[in-house]
Design an enzyme around this catalytic site. Sequence first.
Site, mmCIF file in Angstrom:
data_model
loop_
_atom_site.group_PDB
_atom_site.id
_atom_site.type_symbol
_atom_site.label_atom_id
_atom_site.label_comp_id
_atom_site.label_asym_id
_atom_site.label_seq_id
_atom_site.Cartn_x
_atom_site.Cartn_y
_atom_site.Cartn_z
ATOM 1 N N ASP A 115 -5.858 -6.400 -11.934
ATOM 2 C CA ASP A 115 -4.660 -5.614 -12.188
ATOM 3 C C ASP A 115 -3.499 -6.203 -11.386
ATOM 4 O O ASP A 115 -3.699 -6.862 -10.370
ATOM 5 C CB ASP A 115 -4.872 -4.143 -11.835
ATOM 6 C CG ASP A 115 -5.197 -3.913 -10.361
ATOM 7 O OD1 ASP A 115 -6.049 -4.653 -9.822
ATOM 8 O OD2 ASP A 115 -4.607 -3.012 -9.742
ATOM 9 N N GLU A 141 -6.930 -2.302 -7.659
ATOM 10 C CA GLU A 141 -6.682 -2.661 -6.256
ATOM 11 C C GLU A 141 -5.240 -2.435 -5.853
ATOM 12 O O GLU A 141 -4.954 -2.061 -4.708
ATOM 13 C CB GLU A 141 -7.072 -4.128 -6.030
ATOM 14 C CG GLU A 141 -7.109 -4.547 -4.558
ATOM 15 C CD GLU A 141 -5.761 -4.981 -4.005
ATOM 16 O OE1 GLU A 141 -5.632 -5.087 -2.769
ATOM 17 O OE2 GLU A 141 -4.811 -5.204 -4.800
#
Length: 382
Positions: A89, A150
Amino acid sequence: MPADFRPADLTLDTDALIAGLRPWIECESPTFDPAAVNAMMDLAAAELAAAGAIVTRIPGPPGLGDCVRGDFPHPRRGEAGILMMSHLDTVHPVGTLKSLPFKREGSRCYGPGILDMKGGAYASLQAIVALAKAGIETKLPVSVLFTSDEEIGSPGTREIIMAEARKHRFILVPEPGRPGNGVVTGRYAIARFNLLAEGRPSHAGSQLKNGRSAISMMAKQLLAIEAMTDEDCTFSVGVISGGQWVNCVPTTCRAEALSMAKRQEDLDRGVERMLALSAENEDGTRFTVTRGVTRPVWEPDAGTLKLFALAREIAGELGWALEHGSAGGGSDANFTGAEGIPSLDGLGLLGAGYHTLEEHIEVESLAQRTRLMAGLLARLTG
């Protein structure tokens, strides 16, 4: 593994690596867009499978993308081995490619998420591929874990991360390398907070004095929070939203704050100071602070330093003196390192500008860091 194996001898074509990295960068995957993240996971899963891994799709937390694990064939498969851990991400919204297109200019290559951390994630997979092409079998089984949240502190994947990490002897994390071509052997502690200001409504044109603006309350608290920053602990507010109609005194305003400290005890004091800001006033207005995701401080232990010593030896063979140190900016190695699992972070690419429209890697570091990770994979023993 051949006794004379040297990571420098691995055949790596930088132009081919850049070409292979391009689809990863052009598949935009902001954390809060699960469909976009899952498209990136589809791409990564296909490349893991093509590299020979047994791929497992792990459903993501509600509202977020999935995770993907790849387990590579090995005579000791199922035993504790090496986990290569990355997130796919990014902080860049879909459409960022219009203002930050993938492009190579001289010694640099640009693109959203290329440094943090798709470039490192891609390089870690290429390290595995390069070893296989060279006929080099690692001493320990190797697995890869790609996660989806994250950038918001890994609230939904922390349990997945730790469940996978506890199965292994070593954790390698290709987050961006330290300036000066170093790696990371520790991380500062980080806490996130959710802030809520609750005011009192009124018509902003005819009855302004009867209302209490939640936005005004939040603005005052924002200044107070950031003023708490000192040498031991920092505080910042990075997200804020409130109000809906300009002719209404806003009833609610929400924000998110971040605090970071090098030592756990300093962060703990910072958390106490933040939570103490919660208050209910006589006029019925309220300000509430709730604690969000917290990353524990990770300080290097003997296991991590031994892992670094091997990396330094390999880097020396590749022609540079590898340095190490602790770093701010959280990583999933906060979790694994704090639990005492030997972890080496900052193994990814070199560059600058991550989280900005100047995000780029140094092209030379792509092959260099791929060789470093391949050397670690080949030489780590149980």
